[in-house]
Design an enzyme around this catalytic site. Structure first.
Site, PDB file in Angstrom:
ATOM      1  N   GLU A  50      37.389  70.812  -7.823  1.00 11.29           N
ATOM      2  CA  GLU A  50      38.593  71.044  -8.651  1.00 11.29           C
ATOM      3  C   GLU A  50      38.389  70.727 -10.126  1.00 11.29           C
ATOM      4  O   GLU A  50      38.913  71.430 -10.995  1.00 11.29           O
ATOM      5  CB  GLU A  50      39.776  70.228  -8.109  1.00 11.29           C
TER       6      GLU A  50
ATOM      7  N   GLU B 207      39.608  69.510   2.208  1.00 14.33           N
ATOM      8  CA  GLU B 207      40.789  68.685   2.488  1.00 14.33           C
ATOM      9  C   GLU B 207      41.364  69.017   3.866  1.00 14.33           C
ATOM     10  O   GLU B 207      41.796  68.128   4.600  1.00 14.33           O
ATOM     11  CB  GLU B 207      41.833  68.880   1.383  1.00 14.33           C
TER      12      GLU B 207
END
Ligand code: COA
Length: 259
Positions: A133, A113
């Site tokens: 995740e 990210e």
């Protein structure tokens, strides 16, 4: 001055290195705050033209959010911490100068990210990139569900985020997740060479172009076109525009001042 990051400048090129190699540069909350403080300095430094983001050591760019902090994250601080991280990463995305992520190894979760908030990404051939995740029972929280589909398309973003499986550097190149792939020993050479080229370009033209392209990513074509025209008009008023056009006419190299 900082505990979790290193900062150095070389003329117009700044380098921020996440420096927790023993934890594969996992980004904890303190690191996010240090990056934010550093951005204050970078924004004020008129002579800086390019920011490089790197990870310390051989193994990782950033292997995600710090899982020890994730362990403590609940519904209350989950929102606060993800919003804060989004805010700081968005500052990088919207910085007045371009940024390049130098991806030497693992770029996972919050690390990917962070790389996606950069303007450009150059990867070592041994890097692995992913949003793991879901394997922890959570979803990305620092921009992954938004920036990944914008970069590589919805279908591929769905696959990466829902499987949680990483891609290798060549796959990342094929889907547009990174701009270039080079051998590990060439990574910083390639990144600095691109940074040097960008630093030689007129600062405001790059700033306006970047802003216009980011506006495209937000959606509406008509608003994007209007904003592009507005920023183009602003660039027409710069000293560097006069110099760029004049130097072309005079068949010589331009000397840009960043004004
Ligand atoms: N947060 C905190 N610590 C981390 C971390 C993270 N995201 N990623 C790695 N580390 C730590 C490990 O706990 C280990 O510390 P230790 O030596 O004190 O036990 C050290 O970094 C080295 O990692 P290790 O797992 O031994 O390296 P590896 O080469 O075997 O595996 C990875 C590398 C990247 C595959 C593995 O570390 C991993 O899966 N990390 C988590 C990635 C992740 O899920 N990130 C998303 C979080 S949202």
């Amino acid at each position: 001055m900082f505990e979790n990051i290193l900062f150095e400048t070389d003329g117009p090129i700044a380098t921020l290195t996440v420096n927790r190699p023993e934890k594969l540069n996992a980004i904890n909350n303190a690191t996010v705050e240090e990056i934010d403080q550093l951005l204050d300095q970078i924004e004020k430094a008129f002579d800086l033209r390019v920011l490089i983001l790197a990870g310390a050591g051989e193994k990782a760019f950033v292997a995600g959010a710090d899982i020890h902090e994730l362990d403590r994250r609940d519904r209350l601080n989950g929102r606060l911490e993800t919003r804060r991280r989004q805010e700081v990463y968005t500052r990088i995305e919207e910085l007045g100068i371009p940024s390049i992520a130098a991806i030497n190894g693992w770029a996972l979760g919050s690390g990917l990210e962070l790389a996606m908030a950069c303007t450009l990404r150059i990867s070592s051939s041994k890097a692995r990139l992913g949003q793991p995740e879901v394997k922890l029972g959570i979803i990305p929280g620092a921009g992954g569900t938004q920036r990944l589909p914008k970069l590589i398309g919805m279908g591929r973003a769905m696959e990466l985020i829902l499987t949680g499986e990483p891609v290798n550097a060549d796959q990342a190149l094929a889907i547009g997740l990174v701009n270039r792939v080079v051998e590990p020993d060439q990574l910083m050479i390639e990144v600095r060479s691109l940074a040097t080229m960008l630093a030689s370009r007129p600062k405001l033209a790059l700033q306006y172009a970047k802003e216009a392209i980011l506006r495209f990513a937000e959606g509406s074509l008509s608003q994007g076109l209007a904003h592009e025209s507005y920023l183009h008009t602003l660039s027409c008023g710069t000293e560097d525009k006069k110099e760029g056009v004049k130097s072309f006419m005079e068949k010589r190299d331009p000397h840009f001042q960043g004004r």
